[in-house]
Scaffold this active site. Structure first.
Site, mmCIF file in Angstrom:
data_model
loop_
_atom_site.group_PDB
_atom_site.id
_atom_site.type_symbol
_atom_site.label_atom_id
_atom_site.label_comp_id
_atom_site.label_asym_id
_atom_site.label_seq_id
_atom_site.Cartn_x
_atom_site.Cartn_y
_atom_site.Cartn_z
ATOM 1 N N SER A 243 -64.394 6.194 39.808
ATOM 2 C CA SER A 243 -64.574 6.888 41.120
ATOM 3 C C SER A 243 -63.704 8.192 41.340
ATOM 4 C CB SER A 243 -64.449 5.887 42.417
ATOM 5 O OG SER A 243 -63.125 5.543 42.261
ATOM 6 N N ILE B 119 -61.467 11.379 41.696
ATOM 7 C CA ILE B 119 -61.468 12.682 40.727
ATOM 8 C C ILE B 119 -61.808 12.231 39.245
ATOM 9 C CG2 ILE B 119 -59.432 13.937 39.683
ATOM 10 C CD1 ILE B 119 -57.902 13.534 42.371
ATOM 11 N N SER C 267 -50.206 14.691 41.926
ATOM 12 C CA SER C 267 -50.586 15.102 43.405
ATOM 13 C C SER C 267 -49.902 16.055 44.014
ATOM 14 C CB SER C 267 -50.612 13.767 44.237
ATOM 15 O OG SER C 267 -50.880 14.174 45.503
ATOM 16 N N TYR D 92 -46.369 5.970 47.820
ATOM 17 C CA TYR D 92 -47.439 6.811 47.021
ATOM 18 C C TYR D 92 -46.492 8.027 46.716
ATOM 19 C CZ TYR D 92 -51.339 9.649 45.842
ATOM 20 O OH TYR D 92 -52.228 10.759 45.337
ATOM 21 N N LYS E 84 -45.402 10.144 42.513
ATOM 22 C CA LYS E 84 -45.717 11.410 42.195
ATOM 23 C C LYS E 84 -44.631 11.943 41.659
ATOM 24 C CE LYS E 84 -50.027 10.066 42.452
ATOM 25 N NZ LYS E 84 -50.898 9.864 41.374
ATOM 26 N N SER F 2 -62.594 10.713 47.996
ATOM 27 C CA SER F 2 -62.460 9.392 47.248
ATOM 28 C C SER F 2 -62.570 8.257 47.916
ATOM 29 C CB SER F 2 -61.300 9.541 46.227
ATOM 30 O OG SER F 2 -60.219 9.347 46.972
#
Length: 323
Positions: A55, A57, A190, A203, A207, A239
């Site tokens: 799914s 990217i 990201s 999150y 990254k 997404s």
């Protein structure tokens, strides 16, 4: 002579500013999109392994990649049925592609023992591996920093960071020992790894960690001119990554009292195209996002004082509000 130099400098910065305010990727990536190697010339006849391909990217990447002549693609994620759907749609996009040119290879990234057998399956099927694109990731939580439980930090670092590091170490050893010191590692990080995005703990720090790991690796590999590392840093992309995101209290974010005001969101297909162009041109790092994300990121990177002042004003308009 001074007037000529001043005119050239002014013209250069005018062009850069124009690109920055118009393009959906950073200036260097934009120049390579327009004037660099095309995707077909880099990937023709290559074997490319994409994780997180079911799914978002990852799906966008492989649907752009399958248009290349004679490319071999390995699709990996946990959900076999979704990988089979993506494979079927890929073969529909390029009807001249052989059915056996797209391999579905499901496995769970946090099952570290599955990484070596997965690579062995790729080699057994196609005889080689040229490019690994590591895209597996989870969103985690939208939460106030103090509310996020430490268990979420550990789980997200395990998936977003340590599982990617482990798989890339295995593939890097293959590139060094079996491929004559050649290959390409591309990692989807990201824009959240470039400045601290509020309410996206843990999150955002995952990254940052990815950037640190692979920037260190890139510097170690500079003496090996045929092994390349590319960090891909997309902004908001269409997404389903946030569908199962939780708040700090354990409630599903989409059912909570909070919402995040939407900004411009890039399609997965366009993100995939830019990512592949960055890999094709062996760029070290590429940023991609629609306005107003990139000017904001340039400000954060090169003018942190101004960024701090402006973000203090904009925060109440850009981030969280009660539904």
């Amino acid at each position: 002579m001074l007037e000529l130099i001043a005119g050239l400098v002014l013209g250069f910065w005018t062009i850069c500013l124009g690109i920055l305010l118009w393009a959906d990727c950073d200036i260097w990536t934009f120049m390579h999109l327009k004037f660099g190697n095309d995707i077909a010339s880099r990937f023709e006849g290559k074997v490319v392994w994409v994780t997180g391909a079911s799914s978002g990217i990852g799906e966008g990447l492989v649907k752009e990649l399958v248009k290349v002549k004679n490319v071999k693609i390995v699709l990996s994620a946990r959900r076999k049925e979704e990988l089979e759907r993506v494979r079927k749609e890929c073969l529909g996009i390029n009807k001249s592609a052989r059915p056996d040119s797209v391999l579905v290879l499901p496995f769970d990234m946090v099952d570290y023992d599955s990484h070596t057998p997965a690579l062995e399956k790729v080699i057994k099927t196609f005889g080689k591996l040229n490019v690994l694109i590591s895209n597996a990731a989870a969103m985690g939580q939208y939460a106030f920093w103090e509310e996020a439980p430490i268990s979420s930090d550990k789980a997200l670092f395990d998936l977003n960071v340590f599982s990617l590091v482990n798989l890339n170490r295995i593939v890097l050893n293959y590139f060094k020992n079996e491929r004559g010191r050649q290959g390409h590692l591309a990692v989807v990080s990201s824009l959240a790894g470039k400045f601290g995005v509020p309410y996206l703990t843990p999150y955002t720090p995952t990254k940052y960690a990815l950037n640190g790991y692979f920037e260190s690796l890139r510097n170690e590999l500079r003496k090996m001119e045929r092994i390349h590392v590319t960090l891909l840093c997309p902004g908001p992309v269409v997404s389903n990554i946030g569908d199962n995101a939780m708040t700090g209290t354990g409630e599903k974010f989409k059912n909570s009292k909070f919402s995040i005001k939407p900004s411009n969101i890039m399609t997965a297909a366009r993100c995939g195209e830019i990512c592949l162009a960055a890999i094709a041109n062996k760029l070290e790092e590429s940023w991609m996002a629609p306005l107003p994300n990139l000017p904001f990121l340039y400000l954060a990177t090169y003018q942190p004082f101004l960024f701090a002042k402006i973000s203090a004003i904009l925060m109440k308009y850009l981030v969280v509000e009660e539904k």
